[in-house]
Design an enzyme around this catalytic site. Structure first.
Site, PDB file in Angstrom:
ATOM      1  N   ALA A   4       0.857  -1.180   0.000  1.00 43.78           N
ATOM      2  CA  ALA A   4       0.000   0.000   0.000  1.00 43.78           C
ATOM      3  C   ALA A   4       0.897   1.234   0.000  1.00 43.78           C
ATOM      4  O   ALA A   4       2.041   1.177   0.460  1.00 43.78           O
ATOM      5  CB  ALA A   4      -0.885  -0.016   1.241  1.00 43.78           C
ATOM      6  N   GLY A  57       0.515  -5.023   1.014  1.00 44.58           N
ATOM      7  CA  GLY A  57      -0.754  -5.089   0.283  1.00 44.58           C
ATOM      8  C   GLY A  57      -0.599  -5.702  -1.106  1.00 44.58           C
ATOM      9  O   GLY A  57      -1.566  -6.245  -1.654  1.00 44.58           O
ATOM     10  N   GLU A  63      -0.732  -9.314  -0.485  1.00 41.58           N
ATOM     11  CA  GLU A  63      -2.119  -9.618  -0.092  1.00 41.58           C
ATOM     12  C   GLU A  63      -3.038  -9.672  -1.316  1.00 41.58           C
ATOM     13  O   GLU A  63      -3.975 -10.471  -1.363  1.00 41.58           O
ATOM     14  CB  GLU A  63      -2.614  -8.582   0.927  1.00 41.58           C
ATOM     15  CG  GLU A  63      -1.911  -8.751   2.276  1.00 41.58           C
ATOM     16  CD  GLU A  63      -2.255  -7.666   3.277  1.00 41.58           C
ATOM     17  OE1 GLU A  63      -2.118  -6.474   2.922  1.00 41.58           O
ATOM     18  OE2 GLU A  63      -2.657  -7.991   4.405  1.00 41.58           O
ATOM     19  N   GLU A  79       5.008  -5.070   6.894  1.00 43.61           N
ATOM     20  CA  GLU A  79       4.260  -4.049   7.644  1.00 43.61           C
ATOM     21  C   GLU A  79       4.814  -3.806   9.044  1.00 43.61           C
ATOM     22  O   GLU A  79       4.800  -2.687   9.551  1.00 43.61           O
ATOM     23  CB  GLU A  79       2.774  -4.450   7.753  1.00 43.61           C
ATOM     24  CG  GLU A  79       1.981  -4.277   6.476  1.00 43.61           C
ATOM     25  CD  GLU A  79       1.984  -5.494   5.566  1.00 43.61           C
ATOM     26  OE1 GLU A  79       2.902  -6.337   5.677  1.00 43.61           O
ATOM     27  OE2 GLU A  79       1.070  -5.593   4.732  1.00 43.61           O
TER      28      GLU A  79
HETATM   29  C1  HXC Z   1       4.967   4.540  -1.207  1.00 38.63           C
HETATM   30  C2  HXC Z   1       6.791   3.621  -2.201  1.00 38.63           C
HETATM   31  C3  HXC Z   1       6.452   2.338  -1.694  1.00 38.63           C
HETATM   32  C4  HXC Z   1       5.273   2.253  -0.898  1.00 38.63           C
HETATM   33  C5  HXC Z   1       8.242   2.137  -2.836  1.00 38.63           C
HETATM   34  N1  HXC Z   1       7.909   3.433  -2.900  1.00 38.63           N
HETATM   35  N2  HXC Z   1       7.382   1.449  -2.103  1.00 38.63           N
HETATM   36  N3  HXC Z   1       6.051   4.695  -1.965  1.00 38.63           N
HETATM   37  N4  HXC Z   1       4.576   3.375  -0.705  1.00 38.63           N
HETATM   38  N5  HXC Z   1       4.837   1.086  -0.410  1.00 38.63           N
HETATM   39  C6  HXC Z   1       8.589   4.512  -3.606  1.00 38.63           C
HETATM   40  C7  HXC Z   1       9.853   4.944  -2.855  1.00 38.63           C
HETATM   41  O1  HXC Z   1       9.547   5.842  -1.835  1.00 38.63           O
HETATM   42  C8  HXC Z   1      10.627   5.597  -3.984  1.00 38.63           C
HETATM   43  O2  HXC Z   1      10.108   6.895  -4.225  1.00 38.63           O
HETATM   44  C9  HXC Z   1      10.269   4.745  -5.194  1.00 38.63           C
HETATM   45  O3  HXC Z   1       9.046   4.090  -4.865  1.00 38.63           O
HETATM   46  C10 HXC Z   1      11.315   3.702  -5.484  1.00 38.63           C
HETATM   47  O4  HXC Z   1      11.570   2.969  -4.300  1.00 38.63           O
HETATM   48  P1  HXC Z   1      13.010   2.845  -3.600  1.00 38.63           P
HETATM   49  O5  HXC Z   1      12.783   2.632  -2.166  1.00 38.63           O
HETATM   50  O6  HXC Z   1      13.891   3.987  -3.991  1.00 38.63           O
HETATM   51  O7  HXC Z   1      13.536   1.515  -4.291  1.00 38.63           O
HETATM   52  P2  HXC Z   1      14.503   0.416  -3.701  1.00 38.63           P
HETATM   53  O8  HXC Z   1      15.668   1.056  -2.977  1.00 38.63           O
HETATM   54  O9  HXC Z   1      14.793  -0.489  -4.862  1.00 38.63           O
HETATM   55  O10 HXC Z   1      13.671  -0.362  -2.606  1.00 38.63           O
HETATM   56  C11 HXC Z   1      12.537  -1.072  -2.987  1.00 38.63           C
HETATM   57  C12 HXC Z   1      11.730  -1.498  -1.739  1.00 38.63           C
HETATM   58  C13 HXC Z   1      11.424  -0.263  -0.876  1.00 38.63           C
HETATM   59  C14 HXC Z   1      12.526  -2.513  -0.934  1.00 38.63           C
HETATM   60  C15 HXC Z   1      10.433  -2.166  -2.263  1.00 38.63           C
HETATM   61  O11 HXC Z   1      10.865   0.758  -1.723  1.00 38.63           O
HETATM   62  C16 HXC Z   1      10.459  -0.520   0.231  1.00 38.63           C
HETATM   63  O12 HXC Z   1      10.806  -1.066   1.255  1.00 38.63           O
HETATM   64  N6  HXC Z   1       9.188  -0.097   0.027  1.00 38.63           N
HETATM   65  C17 HXC Z   1       8.158  -0.224   1.044  1.00 38.63           C
HETATM   66  C18 HXC Z   1       7.640  -1.630   1.087  1.00 38.63           C
HETATM   67  C19 HXC Z   1       6.604  -1.812   2.190  1.00 38.63           C
HETATM   68  O13 HXC Z   1       6.871  -1.548   3.372  1.00 38.63           O
HETATM   69  N7  HXC Z   1       5.376  -2.240   1.831  1.00 38.63           N
HETATM   70  C20 HXC Z   1       4.275  -2.409   2.773  1.00 38.63           C
HETATM   71  C21 HXC Z   1       3.482  -1.152   2.870  1.00 38.63           C
HETATM   72  S1  HXC Z   1       2.242  -1.285   4.110  1.00 38.63           S
HETATM   73  P3  HXC Z   1      11.104   8.145  -4.502  1.00 38.63           P
HETATM   74  O14 HXC Z   1      10.176   9.319  -4.520  1.00 38.63           O
HETATM   75  O15 HXC Z   1      12.107   8.160  -3.406  1.00 38.63           O
HETATM   76  O16 HXC Z   1      11.684   7.829  -5.845  1.00 38.63           O
HETATM   77  C22 HXC Z   1       1.032  -2.175   3.383  1.00 38.63           C
HETATM   78  C23 HXC Z   1      -0.229  -2.362   4.198  1.00 38.63           C
HETATM   79  C24 HXC Z   1      -1.317  -3.030   3.413  1.00 38.63           C
HETATM   80  O17 HXC Z   1       1.130  -2.644   2.291  1.00 38.63           O
HETATM   81  C25 HXC Z   1      -2.619  -2.939   4.118  1.00 38.63           C
HETATM   82  C26 HXC Z   1      -3.775  -2.641   3.190  1.00 38.63           C
HETATM   83  C27 HXC Z   1      -4.041  -1.170   3.009  1.00 38.63           C
END
Ligand code: HXC
Length: 255
Positions: free
Chosen positions: A63, A106, A109, A129
């Site tokens: 998400a 998400g 999921e 998460e």
């Molecule tokens: C918002 C995100 C994002 C996310 C990546 N980006 N994942 N933005 N929400 N979930 C954005 C980054 O901020 C970045 O923006 C760009 O995408 C590229 O990502 P990087 O981090 O620079 O890439 P990388 O170093 O290759 O790392 C990839 C990654 C990392 C390991 C996937 O981005 C990451 O850890 N993302 C978050 C993953 C996560 O925690 N997902 C769960 C979310 S909670 P900029 O502007 O800097 O270029 C969830 C709850 C679900 O899903 C419940 C239902 C609603």
């Protein structure tokens, strides 16, 4: 502006592709609303025999965190994707998640709400998460333990680590792992195989499995008997069995 969700029908297979590459396909509300609308369209299109969900370079990195950060509990509840993912889970045709790159939070999921999952070798799957001070909220604590057992699900949910595609295969999360360049071809091949099966029988099997997942074994067995015997009202059942006895390929009418 680029479309967030691409929608393409090839023969009788529908492909839905998440297309928010700059955010690694992170799911914001707009993207999930579009997925929801597309699911409604698919439900009305009687030609479609299977659905493939995939993403551009990545499946989805979860998400959208910037969308969630300031939410109150009420707003967070309204943001959740549970209704859309449940609608997907219950859609009356087989669904395949074709997973490349990241399928996190998400994103995973969403894949768990599909019937089958194929991953390319570069895929990384996880429920991170916990690292954000939250927990999975769109089915991860429910579907994952049912799929792979509590011990492995707890490991993924509590530690928030990531699995490679081959680890995800060993865990039983994905059905198979293929080379990156072959992902869509393999998903399509599987979808075509599913499309050749009797649609009513596939739908019945899916209904029985979903029903059973929510009930006691006794209730599930009873419902399975009902659904199974109900299929004998269909022409496809007669055709499938006749074709076997006549040593030919069945021609299903979805009737
Ligand atoms: C918002 C995100 C994002 C996310 C990546 N980006 N994942 N933005 N929400 N979930 C954005 C980054 O901020 C970045 O923006 C760009 O995408 C590229 O990502 P990087 O981090 O620079 O890439 P990388 O170093 O290759 O790392 C990839 C990654 C990392 C390991 C996937 O981005 C990451 O850890 N993302 C978050 C993953 C996560 O925690 N997902 C769960 C979310 S909670 P900029 O502007 O800097 O270029 C969830 C709850 C679900 O899903 C419940 C239902 C609603």
């Amino acid at each position: 502006m680029e479309e967030l969700v691409l929608f393409e029908k090839i023969e009788n297979i529908q492909i839905l592709k998440i297309n928010r590459p700059k955010r690694l396909n992170a799911l914001n509300r707009e993207t999930v609303d579009l997925i929801d609308e597309r699911i409604e369209e698919i439900k009305k299109d009687k030609e479609i025999r299977a659905l493939i969900i995939t993403g551009d370079h990545h499946f989805a990195a979860g998400a959208d965190i910037s969308d969630m950060i300031e939410k109150t509990p009420e707003e967070a509840k309204a943001f959740l994707f549970t209704n859309t993912f449940s609608k997907l889970e219950h859609i009356e045709l087989p669904t395949i998640a074709a997973i490349c790159g990241y399928a996190l939070g998400g994103g995973l999921e969403l894949a768990l709400a599909c019937d089958l999952r194929i991953a390319s070798e570069d895929a990384q799957l996880g429920l991170p998460e916990i690292n954000l001070g939250i927990m999975p909220g769109a089915g991860g604590t429910v579907r994952l333990p049912r799929l792979i057992g509590e011990a492995k699900a707890k490991e993924l949910i509590y530690l928030g680590g990531r699995l490679t595609a081959s680890e995800a295969y060993q865990y039983g999360i994905v059905n198979r792992v293929v080379k990156k360049e072959e992902l869509m071809a393999e998903a399509f091949k599987m979808a075509k195989k599913l499309a050749e099966k009797a649609p009513l029988a596939l739908r019945a099997a899916k209904e029985a499995i979903l029903y059973g997942g929510d009930r006691t074994k006794t209730e599930a067995l009873s419902r399975e008997s009902e659904i199974w015997s109900g299929l004998f009202a269909s022409q496809d059942q007669k055709e499938g069995m006749r074709a076997f006895l006549e040593k030919r390929t069945p021609q299903y009418q979805s009737k």
